[in-house]
Structures are given as C-alpha cells and as structure tokens.
Design a protein around this motif. Structure first.
Motif, PDB file in Angstrom:
ATOM      1  N   VAL A 148      14.898 -57.418 -25.088  1.00  0.00           N
ATOM      2  CA  VAL A 148      14.862 -58.374 -26.050  1.00  0.00           C
ATOM      3  C   VAL A 148      16.449 -57.033 -25.970  1.00  0.00           C
ATOM      4  CG1 VAL A 148      15.119 -59.313 -28.011  1.00  0.00           C
ATOM      5  CG2 VAL A 148      13.468 -59.424 -26.581  1.00  0.00           C
ATOM      6  N   GLU A 149      16.245 -56.440 -26.148  1.00  0.00           N
ATOM      7  CA  GLU A 149      17.255 -55.362 -27.156  1.00  0.00           C
ATOM      8  C   GLU A 149      18.246 -55.558 -25.360  1.00  0.00           C
ATOM      9  OE1 GLU A 149      17.561 -50.668 -27.393  1.00  0.00           O
ATOM     10  OE2 GLU A 149      16.303 -51.303 -28.206  1.00  0.00           O
ATOM     11  N   MET A 150      18.241 -55.175 -24.653  1.00  0.00           N
ATOM     12  CA  MET A 150      18.541 -54.779 -23.205  1.00  0.00           C
ATOM     13  C   MET A 150      19.514 -56.108 -23.100  1.00  0.00           C
ATOM     14  SD  MET A 150      18.973 -51.471 -22.780  1.00  0.00           S
ATOM     15  CE  MET A 150      20.546 -51.764 -21.361  1.00  0.00           C
ATOM     16  N   PHE A 151      18.980 -57.564 -23.182  1.00  0.00           N
ATOM     17  CA  PHE A 151      19.494 -58.290 -22.727  1.00  0.00           C
ATOM     18  C   PHE A 151      20.652 -58.557 -23.403  1.00  0.00           C
ATOM     19  CE2 PHE A 151      19.227 -63.492 -24.228  1.00  0.00           C
ATOM     20  CZ  PHE A 151      20.078 -63.633 -23.804  1.00  0.00           C
ATOM     21  N   ILE A 152      19.988 -58.362 -25.113  1.00  0.00           N
ATOM     22  CA  ILE A 152      21.770 -58.511 -26.524  1.00  0.00           C
ATOM     23  C   ILE A 152      22.796 -57.165 -25.715  1.00  0.00           C
ATOM     24  CG2 ILE A 152      22.363 -58.440 -28.555  1.00  0.00           C
ATOM     25  CD1 ILE A 152      18.989 -59.048 -29.462  1.00  0.00           C
ATOM     26  N   LYS A 153      22.489 -56.293 -25.819  1.00  0.00           N
ATOM     27  CA  LYS A 153      23.524 -55.871 -25.601  1.00  0.00           C
ATOM     28  C   LYS A 153      24.276 -56.015 -24.277  1.00  0.00           C
ATOM     29  CE  LYS A 153      22.177 -50.956 -27.855  1.00  0.00           C
ATOM     30  NZ  LYS A 153      21.008 -49.745 -27.708  1.00  0.00           N
ATOM     31  N   ASN A 154      23.805 -56.196 -23.178  1.00  0.00           N
ATOM     32  CA  ASN A 154      24.168 -56.841 -21.575  1.00  0.00           C
ATOM     33  C   ASN A 154      25.399 -58.045 -21.365  1.00  0.00           C
ATOM     34  OD1 ASN A 154      23.253 -54.564 -20.055  1.00  0.00           O
ATOM     35  ND2 ASN A 154      21.366 -55.672 -19.637  1.00  0.00           N
ATOM     36  N   GLY A 155      25.268 -58.703 -23.307  1.00  0.00           N
ATOM     37  CA  GLY A 155      25.859 -60.279 -22.901  1.00  0.00           C
ATOM     38  C   GLY A 155      25.976 -60.533 -24.415  1.00  0.00           C
ATOM     39  N   PHE A 156      26.085 -59.492 -25.429  1.00  0.00           N
ATOM     40  CA  PHE A 156      26.496 -60.622 -26.256  1.00  0.00           C
ATOM     41  C   PHE A 156      26.985 -59.282 -27.360  1.00  0.00           C
ATOM     42  CE2 PHE A 156      23.092 -63.074 -25.048  1.00  0.00           C
ATOM     43  CZ  PHE A 156      23.141 -64.339 -24.771  1.00  0.00           C
ATOM     44  N   LEU A 157      27.758 -58.180 -27.154  1.00  0.00           N
ATOM     45  CA  LEU A 157      28.132 -56.977 -28.082  1.00  0.00           C
ATOM     46  C   LEU A 157      29.654 -57.824 -28.123  1.00  0.00           C
ATOM     47  CD1 LEU A 157      27.325 -53.443 -26.887  1.00  0.00           C
ATOM     48  CD2 LEU A 157      25.458 -55.100 -28.549  1.00  0.00           C
ATOM     49  N   GLY A 158      30.354 -57.612 -29.737  1.00  0.00           N
ATOM     50  CA  GLY A 158      31.319 -58.337 -29.560  1.00  0.00           C
ATOM     51  C   GLY A 158      31.526 -59.652 -29.624  1.00  0.00           C
ATOM     52  N   LYS A 159      30.125 -60.504 -29.877  1.00  0.00           N
ATOM     53  CA  LYS A 159      30.399 -62.035 -29.689  1.00  0.00           C
ATOM     54  C   LYS A 159      30.858 -62.157 -32.126  1.00  0.00           C
ATOM     55  CE  LYS A 159      29.947 -63.465 -25.816  1.00  0.00           C
ATOM     56  NZ  LYS A 159      30.663 -64.278 -25.123  1.00  0.00           N
ATOM     57  N   SER A 160      31.263 -62.980 -31.593  1.00  0.00           N
ATOM     58  CA  SER A 160      31.241 -63.305 -33.397  1.00  0.00           C
ATOM     59  C   SER A 160      30.464 -64.308 -33.597  1.00  0.00           C
ATOM     60  CB  SER A 160      32.859 -63.871 -33.380  1.00  0.00           C
ATOM     61  OG  SER A 160      33.250 -65.096 -34.781  1.00  0.00           O
ATOM     62  N   VAL A 161      29.718 -64.776 -34.701  1.00  0.00           N
ATOM     63  CA  VAL A 161      28.373 -65.004 -34.766  1.00  0.00           C
ATOM     64  C   VAL A 161      28.705 -65.224 -36.502  1.00  0.00           C
ATOM     65  CG1 VAL A 161      27.102 -64.093 -33.818  1.00  0.00           C
ATOM     66  CG2 VAL A 161      27.228 -62.909 -35.577  1.00  0.00           C
TER      67      VAL A 161
END
Length: 350
Positions: A63-76
């Motif tokens: 899960v951690e790598m999934f988030i780091k690989n595709g969602f860093l910097g995303k506004s939420v």
C-alpha cells in the motif's frame, strides 16, 4: 481597574471559544492539503497531519509503495467516518479519514482496496461501506515488477554436495510460501535460507538483514509428481509480508505474463512474455498440466512466480528448455490450489 482586567479576560476567553470551535480543534470534514509521503496505510500531508486510511489494513509495504508511486503531490480533501474521528486536535497528529483526490474526486481508500483486495478491513467502517462492495475484480498492477519483487525471494541451499539457488514466493502474510521440489526437497530446510529483497525498486542486491530461516516443509512431491514444495519462512517478531493471490481460473493462451527470480545468480530479475500453450505432461507417476510460455529464464528461476498483468499467480515456473530460445514451462496454479485447499491452508485468493 482590577474589575476591568477581570472583565476583559472573561471577554477574551469567550471570544476565543467562539472563534475556535471545539476549543481550538479543526473539523476533519473538508480539510484540504496535499500528499507528502506515506507509511503503511498512513498518508502524511504537506500540512503535517497524518491520515490513516480507514478501511485499509495497516503496516502494508505494498500500500505504501502504491501511494508513493502514484499519488505524491496530489491535492486531497478529507471526509470523516460518522463514528470515527471528527476533529483534528493536533495539527501534526494522526487521525482516521477518507482521502478524496481533488482532481478525480476518487476515494484513495477505495483505490487501494481495488488494487489490493486483501487489505480491506470492513470492521473499520461504520456508515461508508458503499465505497467498496462485494468481491473486487483484480486490476492491472501499475508497477508489476515491483509488486512481484515485494512478494518473491531467493532460496539458497548449502549441503555437503554443494550449494544451489532457486526462487520462492509468499502466498500469505505469515510466511507460507511455494517453490519447486527440485529447489527445496524434503529435509533440505535445515540447510536452506531465504533472502528477501529490498523494497527499493532499483536495488537488486542481497543483504544479510533480509536473511530468514526456512522453518519447515509442510507438503512436498518430487519431480515424478508435482515438483512442488509448500513451506513456511520464519519471520521476525511482529513481521508480516506482502503476498500473492492465486488465480482461481486458468489463464488464456496469448495473454501477457511475467516471472521474477534469480537467473544464474542475477538476483531480483524481472522477465516478461506471453502464454504460448497448455500441455498435459504424463510420465511415470507424473500427470501435470503445464503452462508453456515465451520469456527469458535460466537456472535460478526455478520455483518462481508466474503472474498475469493483475499480479495473480497463474503458474509456478519449473524449467526452461536448454538450447531453445524462450521455451519455458510452469505448473498450472489450479492444481496447487487444490492441494492447498485439501490441506486447509489459508492463502491469498482462496
């Protein structure tokens, strides 16, 4: 003068309470920031707040790598669960919430569970179960090589006759694993070691801190039969490992597939190709459905995972044909599922 000061102090306290709801806390609802990093199922926001993805199992490197690989910097934007945390009392603390991506309006919690169905924790949800319903169909992995690396490991066997290597992979988070019998035969566990790979996708080396003892062989059948060993790896205290799900249907000829292993000692190597055919092999006591696929493998790949694009195990690699280019065979996973079911083992995809 003294009465005036007391009056002013009281007015100040009242004003502070009025303009600072819940005594200085901030409502989770509609709180906005952007994603800075992740650790397991906890997302760190640029604002300093840490958000636990409710409904998602904790301490998951996948899960951690999934988030780091595709969602860093995303506004939420955050949304609370009605029976969970409602207020942020510590701006740098940890709260539980749903994380909504502002650009697509998708729920990150939901996206994680779609990608990794085994991480779903229904007990954490009270009023928002509509974001995930029923059995979630598998979806393509955005980084299949990394996904396979996190679940695969090198097997080293050292006996008086010499040393050899092969590949194994996890099928549950407690260290249950599979390889070939000719990699890890009965009784070889006391001479054998598993080396897990580093999580860094660019690091293919083997490290002693990733060394794990092979605990015991739970079921095995030699090359006259299935050529499979089912065994357990002794994990460190409190350790759980990412694992594969086993496909419940036979893969189709022509689809893409991939394997991960240690060809000729070149550790943590990914190779991709496609399924060419299925062939039933009958000889001696062996009657096994073999999957034929075209990809690059060598000695050291034996026992490794063969996956489809969704990261589901469709075969266990057994052998490549010498002096033939890209001609390889693996044991169809449906036969191994039936063995695991008969043993009543808990495994991914059951």
């Amino acid at each position: 003068m003294k009465k005036f000061l007391i009056f002013a102090a009281i007015v100040g306290i009242i004003l502070y309470i009025l303009i600072s709801p819940s005594g200085g806390s901030t409502s989770i609802k509609d709180y906005q920031s952007s994603i800075k990093s992740a650790s397991g199922n906890v997302v760190e926001l640029v604002s300093g707040l840490h958000v636990k993805l409710i409904g998602v199992e904790p301490n998951r490197t996948d899960v951690e790598m999934f988030i780091k690989n595709g969602f860093l910097g995303k506004s939420v934007t955050l949304i609370p669960d009605s029976k969970g945390d409602q207020e942020i009392t510590d701006p740098n603390g940890t709260i539980g919430a749903y994380v909504i991506l502002n650009d697509t309006h998708e729920c990150l919690n939901h996206l994680v569970v779609i990608q990794y169905p085994q991480t779903y924790r229904a007990m954490d949800l009270s009023d928002s179960t509509g974001w995930v319903k029923g059995k979630i169909p598998p979806t393509p992995k955005p980084d299949l090589a990394l996904y396979m690396k996190q679940r695969t490991f090198l097997i080293e066997v050292n006996t008086e006759e010499g040393s050899s290597i092969g590949t194994g992979f996890f099928i549950n988070d407690q260290g249950l694993a599979i390889t070939n019998w000719h990699v890890l035969p009965a009784g070889a566990e006391k001479f054998s070691t598993a080396y897990l790979y580093k999580e860094n996708p660019d690091d293919s080396k083997i490290y002693t801190d990733k060394k794990r003892r092979i605990k015991n062989i739970l079921w095995t059948e030699d090359t006259n039969g299935m050529d499979i060993s089912i065994f357990s790896v002794e994990l460190e205290q409190g350790e759980s490992v990412p694992y594969f799900e086993l496909a419940s249907q036979r893969a189709a000829v022509g689809i893409d597939c991939a394997t991960f292993g240690n060809p000729l000692g070149f550790t943590a190597s990914y190779s991709a190709g496609h399924i060419s055919a299925f062939r039933e092999e009958e000889r001696s006591n062996r009657k096994v459905m073999m999957m034929q696929y075209e990809m690059s493998t060598n000695g050291g790949n034996s026992g490794g995972p063969v996956c489809d694009k969704n990261g589901q195990i469709i075969a266990v690699h057994e052998q490549g044909v010498k002096d033939a280019q890209g001609l390889n065979f693996g044991i169809d996973i449906l036969q191994i599922r039936s063995i695991l079911d008969g043993l009543e083992f808990n495994y991914g995809g059951r």
